[in-house]
Design a protein around this motif. Structure first.
Motif, PDB file in Angstrom:
ATOM      1  N   UNK A 182      -5.094  11.527   2.160  1.00 17.90           N
ATOM      2  CA  UNK A 182      -4.517  12.420   1.156  1.00 17.90           C
ATOM      3  C   UNK A 182      -2.995  12.225   1.089  1.00 17.90           C
ATOM      4  N   UNK A 183      -2.368  12.090   2.250  1.00 17.00           N
ATOM      5  CA  UNK A 183      -0.914  11.875   2.306  1.00 17.00           C
ATOM      6  C   UNK A 183      -0.538  10.535   1.667  1.00 17.00           C
ATOM      7  N   UNK A 184      -1.357   9.501   1.940  1.00 15.12           N
ATOM      8  CA  UNK A 184      -1.104   8.185   1.344  1.00 15.12           C
ATOM      9  C   UNK A 184      -1.173   8.267  -0.171  1.00 15.12           C
ATOM     10  N   UNK A 185      -2.241   8.914  -0.680  1.00 16.31           N
ATOM     11  CA  UNK A 185      -2.408   9.035  -2.131  1.00 16.31           C
ATOM     12  C   UNK A 185      -1.238   9.808  -2.745  1.00 16.31           C
ATOM     13  N   UNK A 186      -0.870  10.941  -2.118  1.00 21.13           N
ATOM     14  CA  UNK A 186       0.246  11.747  -2.627  1.00 21.13           C
ATOM     15  C   UNK A 186       1.547  10.940  -2.623  1.00 21.13           C
ATOM     16  N   UNK A 187       1.758  10.180  -1.558  1.00 22.77           N
ATOM     17  CA  UNK A 187       2.992   9.388  -1.451  1.00 22.77           C
ATOM     18  C   UNK A 187       3.072   8.360  -2.574  1.00 22.77           C
ATOM     19  N   UNK A 188       1.946   7.669  -2.817  1.00 28.19           N
ATOM     20  CA  UNK A 188       1.921   6.648  -3.875  1.00 28.19           C
ATOM     21  C   UNK A 188       2.139   7.291  -5.241  1.00 28.19           C
ATOM     22  N   UNK A 189       1.461   8.433  -5.482  1.00 23.68           N
ATOM     23  CA  UNK A 189       1.586   9.119  -6.773  1.00 23.68           C
ATOM     24  C   UNK A 189       3.033   9.539  -7.018  1.00 23.68           C
ATOM     25  N   UNK A 190       3.654  10.157  -6.012  1.00 21.33           N
ATOM     26  CA  UNK A 190       5.021  10.639  -6.199  1.00 21.33           C
ATOM     27  C   UNK A 190       6.021   9.486  -6.262  1.00 21.33           C
ATOM     28  N   UNK A 191       5.708   8.398  -5.582  1.00 18.78           N
ATOM     29  CA  UNK A 191       6.575   7.222  -5.674  1.00 18.78           C
ATOM     30  C   UNK A 191       6.590   6.698  -7.105  1.00 18.78           C
ATOM     31  N   UNK A 192       5.411   6.649  -7.717  1.00 19.53           N
ATOM     32  CA  UNK A 192       5.316   6.194  -9.108  1.00 19.53           C
ATOM     33  C   UNK A 192       6.027   7.176 -10.042  1.00 19.53           C
ATOM     34  N   UNK A 193       5.809   8.474  -9.830  1.00 22.33           N
ATOM     35  CA  UNK A 193       6.436   9.493 -10.682  1.00 22.33           C
ATOM     36  C   UNK A 193       7.956   9.429 -10.568  1.00 22.33           C
TER      37      UNK A 193
END
Length: 286
Positions: free
Chosen positions: A6-17
């Motif tokens: 979940x942390x990995x997914x959130x990190x990738x999403x926010x990195x893109x945003x």
């Protein structure tokens, strides 16, 4: 979903945003950001880190918050472009610290600056005497810009009455051992010319890490192997030497001939060539 995933997914999403928000808001260095933009950027980072690590928070709530904080400075920037009043509030305005060689004490106090801090900022500009300064202003980004008094400003070609040609930006024609055709054609040159120049320098294209052509059409290169020495370009020194030889020959011809008309012609052309040499010497010296 496991917490770590979940942390990995959130990190990738926010990195893109964050990447998208940064691209939208434009390119600015940290010292070019207004106070409003700095606060917004700091808040965006805090929100992103909090949502990434706190799995109880909903990810879309964090994205909404980041988008709001990212778009608001952009909207404020568009409005400030059309209104100086808004621009002064959002981006701030410069404060004069020195005017007509005099320190503006009240302005120092309003910006919470001490005399020591002013002197420190001046020293970063290689200025150690207040008496050398005609005008100084603290910009909205915290940088001090200084205008020296006329007698303390460096001499320019204009001050000396010297006409110098305009310089164009150098064109990178070789990078990582590969020829870049577009900048090469921009200079009006071609691959055959480039290969000829490399042969003069005694190097091959594959050995060149970076090659540039200056506004005079002279090629300079940096090699992958730093131990190898590249011969200095000889075109400009050769041109200068040829001009000096021609001028010396004209003087000899003037001395050798007995015909007054020829003597005068050689003498006049020798003087003209000498003046031309004096003008181009700074440009033709390596």
């Amino acid at each position: 979903m496991p917490d770590w995933l979940d942390i990995v997914v959130r990190s990738v999403v926010f990195l893109v945003v964050l990447f998208i928000i940064t691209k939208i808001t434009g390119k600015k260095q940290l010292n070019q950001l207004s106070f409003f933009e700095y606060v917004s950027g700091f808040t965006i980072g805090s929100v992103a880190s909090e949502v990434i690590m706190n799995l109880d928070l909903k990810i879309h709530h964090g994205i909404i918050s980041i988008v709001i904080f990212g778009i608001t400075p952009l909207v404020a920037g568009v409005i400030s472009m059309k209104s100086k009043t808004v621009r002064d509030v959002v981006e701030g305005k410069g404060t004069v610290f020195i005017k007509n060689g005099k320190i503006m004490e009240e302005n120092l106090k309003s910006e919470k600056f001490t005399t020591d801090e002013l002197l420190e900022l001046l020293r970063t500009k290689d200025i150690f005497q207040i008496s050398d300064v005609e005008f100084a202003v603290l910009e909205a980004n915290g940088e001090l810009n200084v205008l020296l008094k006329k007698e303390n400003q460096p001499l320019t070609a204009k001050d000396l009455g010297v006409n110098v040609p305009s310089y164009k930006e150098p064109q990178t024609v070789i990078m990582d051992g590969e020829i870049l055709d577009e900048p090469l054609s921009t200079t009006g040159l071609n691959r055959n010319w480039l290969k000829t120049e490399l042969e003069k320098l005694g190097v091959t294209i594959e050995n060149v890490f970076l090659g540039q052509v200056d506004s005079f059409g002279q090629l300079t290169v940096d090699l992958f192997d730093d131990k190898l020495k590249v011969a200095e370009p000889e075109e400009k020194p050769l041109i200068l030497a040829t001009m000096k030889k021609c001028q010396a020959d004209l003087e000899l011809f003037a001395l050798a001939t007995e015909a007054e008309e020829a003597k005068q012609m050689y003498g006049e052309n020798s003087e003209k060539l000498e003046k031309a040499i004096n003008k181009v010497t700074p440009l033709l010296r390596n």
